[in-house]
Structures are given as structure tokens and as C-alpha cells.
Design a protein around this motif. Structure first.
Motif, PDB file in Angstrom:
ATOM      1  N   MET A 120     -20.352  11.188  -1.298  1.00  0.00           N
ATOM      2  CA  MET A 120     -21.137  10.053  -1.749  1.00  0.00           C
ATOM      3  C   MET A 120     -20.300   9.146  -2.653  1.00  0.00           C
ATOM      4  O   MET A 120     -20.299   7.926  -2.491  1.00  0.00           O
ATOM      5  CB  MET A 120     -22.379  10.541  -2.497  1.00  0.00           C
ATOM      6  CG  MET A 120     -23.307   9.422  -2.936  1.00  0.00           C
ATOM      7  SD  MET A 120     -24.716  10.023  -3.873  1.00  0.00           S
ATOM      8  CE  MET A 120     -23.929  10.606  -5.346  1.00  0.00           C
ATOM      9  N   LEU A 121     -19.582   9.746  -3.599  1.00  0.00           N
ATOM     10  CA  LEU A 121     -18.738   8.934  -4.486  1.00  0.00           C
ATOM     11  C   LEU A 121     -17.624   8.248  -3.709  1.00  0.00           C
ATOM     12  O   LEU A 121     -17.263   7.098  -3.995  1.00  0.00           O
ATOM     13  CB  LEU A 121     -18.155   9.802  -5.599  1.00  0.00           C
ATOM     14  CG  LEU A 121     -19.126  10.258  -6.677  1.00  0.00           C
ATOM     15  CD1 LEU A 121     -18.427  11.166  -7.673  1.00  0.00           C
ATOM     16  CD2 LEU A 121     -19.733   9.058  -7.392  1.00  0.00           C
ATOM     17  N   GLY A 122     -17.067   8.947  -2.717  1.00  0.00           N
ATOM     18  CA  GLY A 122     -16.035   8.324  -1.877  1.00  0.00           C
ATOM     19  C   GLY A 122     -16.579   7.140  -1.102  1.00  0.00           C
ATOM     20  O   GLY A 122     -15.903   6.103  -0.970  1.00  0.00           O
ATOM     21  N   ALA A 123     -17.805   7.270  -0.569  1.00  0.00           N
ATOM     22  CA  ALA A 123     -18.424   6.158   0.182  1.00  0.00           C
ATOM     23  C   ALA A 123     -18.688   4.978  -0.758  1.00  0.00           C
ATOM     24  O   ALA A 123     -18.456   3.823  -0.374  1.00  0.00           O
ATOM     25  CB  ALA A 123     -19.714   6.634   0.843  1.00  0.00           C
ATOM     26  N   ILE A 124     -19.179   5.257  -1.951  1.00  0.00           N
ATOM     27  CA  ILE A 124     -19.439   4.187  -2.914  1.00  0.00           C
ATOM     28  C   ILE A 124     -18.134   3.502  -3.292  1.00  0.00           C
ATOM     29  O   ILE A 124     -18.066   2.262  -3.372  1.00  0.00           O
ATOM     30  CB  ILE A 124     -20.166   4.743  -4.153  1.00  0.00           C
ATOM     31  CG1 ILE A 124     -21.577   5.197  -3.798  1.00  0.00           C
ATOM     32  CG2 ILE A 124     -20.186   3.718  -5.279  1.00  0.00           C
ATOM     33  CD1 ILE A 124     -22.288   5.932  -4.903  1.00  0.00           C
ATOM     34  N   LEU A 125     -17.073   4.266  -3.499  1.00  0.00           N
ATOM     35  CA  LEU A 125     -15.785   3.690  -3.867  1.00  0.00           C
ATOM     36  C   LEU A 125     -15.232   2.849  -2.734  1.00  0.00           C
ATOM     37  O   LEU A 125     -14.678   1.752  -2.969  1.00  0.00           O
ATOM     38  CB  LEU A 125     -14.793   4.811  -4.235  1.00  0.00           C
ATOM     39  CG  LEU A 125     -13.463   4.372  -4.783  1.00  0.00           C
ATOM     40  CD1 LEU A 125     -13.639   3.629  -6.105  1.00  0.00           C
ATOM     41  CD2 LEU A 125     -12.548   5.560  -4.965  1.00  0.00           C
ATOM     42  N   ARG A 126     -15.355   3.325  -1.489  1.00  0.00           N
ATOM     43  CA  ARG A 126     -14.889   2.541  -0.341  1.00  0.00           C
ATOM     44  C   ARG A 126     -15.688   1.241  -0.195  1.00  0.00           C
ATOM     45  O   ARG A 126     -15.154   0.197   0.163  1.00  0.00           O
ATOM     46  CB  ARG A 126     -14.988   3.376   0.946  1.00  0.00           C
ATOM     47  CG  ARG A 126     -13.813   4.296   1.162  1.00  0.00           C
ATOM     48  CD  ARG A 126     -13.792   4.886   2.567  1.00  0.00           C
ATOM     49  NE  ARG A 126     -15.013   5.606   2.915  1.00  0.00           N
ATOM     50  CZ  ARG A 126     -15.256   6.888   2.593  1.00  0.00           C
ATOM     51  NH1 ARG A 126     -14.351   7.562   1.925  1.00  0.00           N
ATOM     52  NH2 ARG A 126     -16.378   7.461   2.954  1.00  0.00           N
ATOM     53  N   MET A 127     -16.992   1.320  -0.499  1.00  0.00           N
ATOM     54  CA  MET A 127     -17.827   0.121  -0.409  1.00  0.00           C
ATOM     55  C   MET A 127     -17.421  -0.890  -1.486  1.00  0.00           C
ATOM     56  O   MET A 127     -17.402  -2.095  -1.227  1.00  0.00           O
ATOM     57  CB  MET A 127     -19.305   0.521  -0.575  1.00  0.00           C
ATOM     58  CG  MET A 127     -20.262  -0.586  -0.228  1.00  0.00           C
ATOM     59  SD  MET A 127     -22.028  -0.128  -0.201  1.00  0.00           S
ATOM     60  CE  MET A 127     -22.161   1.299  -1.183  1.00  0.00           C
ATOM     61  N   LEU A 128     -17.090  -0.401  -2.689  1.00  0.00           N
ATOM     62  CA  LEU A 128     -16.721  -1.322  -3.772  1.00  0.00           C
ATOM     63  C   LEU A 128     -15.341  -1.915  -3.562  1.00  0.00           C
ATOM     64  O   LEU A 128     -15.087  -3.071  -3.921  1.00  0.00           O
ATOM     65  CB  LEU A 128     -16.764  -0.588  -5.115  1.00  0.00           C
ATOM     66  CG  LEU A 128     -18.160  -0.205  -5.624  1.00  0.00           C
ATOM     67  CD1 LEU A 128     -18.037   0.625  -6.896  1.00  0.00           C
ATOM     68  CD2 LEU A 128     -18.980  -1.470  -5.880  1.00  0.00           C
ATOM     69  N   THR A 129     -14.410  -1.145  -3.007  1.00  0.00           N
ATOM     70  CA  THR A 129     -13.044  -1.635  -2.862  1.00  0.00           C
ATOM     71  C   THR A 129     -12.786  -2.291  -1.494  1.00  0.00           C
ATOM     72  O   THR A 129     -11.731  -2.859  -1.285  1.00  0.00           O
ATOM     73  CB  THR A 129     -12.043  -0.474  -3.048  1.00  0.00           C
ATOM     74  OG1 THR A 129     -12.305   0.529  -2.087  1.00  0.00           O
ATOM     75  CG2 THR A 129     -12.090   0.049  -4.447  1.00  0.00           C
ATOM     76  N   GLY A 130     -13.740  -2.212  -0.607  1.00  0.00           N
ATOM     77  CA  GLY A 130     -13.601  -2.883   0.686  1.00  0.00           C
ATOM     78  C   GLY A 130     -13.002  -1.963   1.637  1.00  0.00           C
ATOM     79  O   GLY A 130     -12.630  -1.823   2.615  1.00  0.00           O
TER      80      GLY A 130
END
Length: 122
Positions: A112-122
Motif C-alpha cells: 500500500m505504501l509503495g502504491a501511494i509513493l508511486r502515485m505521488l512520484t508519478g
């Protein structure tokens, strides 16, 4: 309350303890020095010298204190109520299941944190 007792160590006790250490070191060195002799004889010699060193160390106040501590520990181990085989197996299974559950929860949290980080960083 904890009462501390002072142990008086005389210079003769120090000499005896030093002699015990020297005996053990000499026995170990002798074990390797006489490599061409039978290993059984070397082990027996090593055990004999360690026994003598233990006897010498026991003649000191510190040695008797250590021996008393070991005796008391042996008595305390006899007082312990050890779990049965069934209790040990059940506890092991519970620990295994909890570790598995926590591993899955942490893996999902990481995803979940990885998905959120990928969403924030593009």
C-alpha cells in the motif's frame, strides 16, 4: 531488600586462581603440542589437568562461591514447571500463525505504501 556481601579475596586466593588458569592454558597448549600422540590420551590428559585446575580453583573463596551459585541454580531448575509436549506444540503453532499473519499484514502495508509513493512520484 538486597543484602550485598563482601567477599575478601586474599593474595593466596589470587595465586591459586592464577595457577588454575596457567594449568588450563598449559593443558590446551600441551594438547596441540603433542599432536603426534593418540587423541584419546591427549583428551584424557586435558580432562585430568582441567579437573586439577578446577580443584585448585575450588580451594578459593571465589571458587566456592561459584560452586554454590551453580548448586543453587541446579536446585532452581528442578523447581521449574516445564510445559508438556502438547503445550509446547500448541504454543509453537500459535507463534508460527501469528508470525505468518503479521508477515502478511506488513507485506500488504508495504504494498500500500509503495502504491501511494508511486502515485505521488508519478
Amino acid at each position: 531488600m538486597n543484602a550485598k556481601s563482601q567477599v575478601e579475596v586474599s593474595s593466596m586466593d589470587t595465586v591459586k586462581l592464577l595457577a588454575a588458569v596457567v594449568l588450563i592454558v598449559a593443558a590446551i597448549l600441551g594438547f596441540y603440542y603433542f599432536d603426534d600422540y593418540s587423541q584419546l590420551l591427549r583428551v584424557l590428559g586435558l580432562l585430568l589437568v582441567i579437573g586439577v585446575a578446577t580443584f585448585v580453583a575450588y580451594q578459593t573463596v571465589v571458587g566456592r562461591t561459584v560452586w554454590q551459585f551453580a548448586s543453587d541454580a541446579k536446585i532452581e531448575v528442578r523447581k521449574v514447571v516445564w510445559p508438556s509436549r502438547q503445550e509446547t506444540v500448541q504454543t509453537t503453532l500459535i507463534v508460527f500463525v501469528m508470525v505468518l499473519i503479521m508477515g502478511i499484514v506488513l507485506w500488504l502495508f508495504d504494498m500500500m505504501l509503495g502504491a501511494i509513493l508511486r502515485m505521488l512520484t508519478g
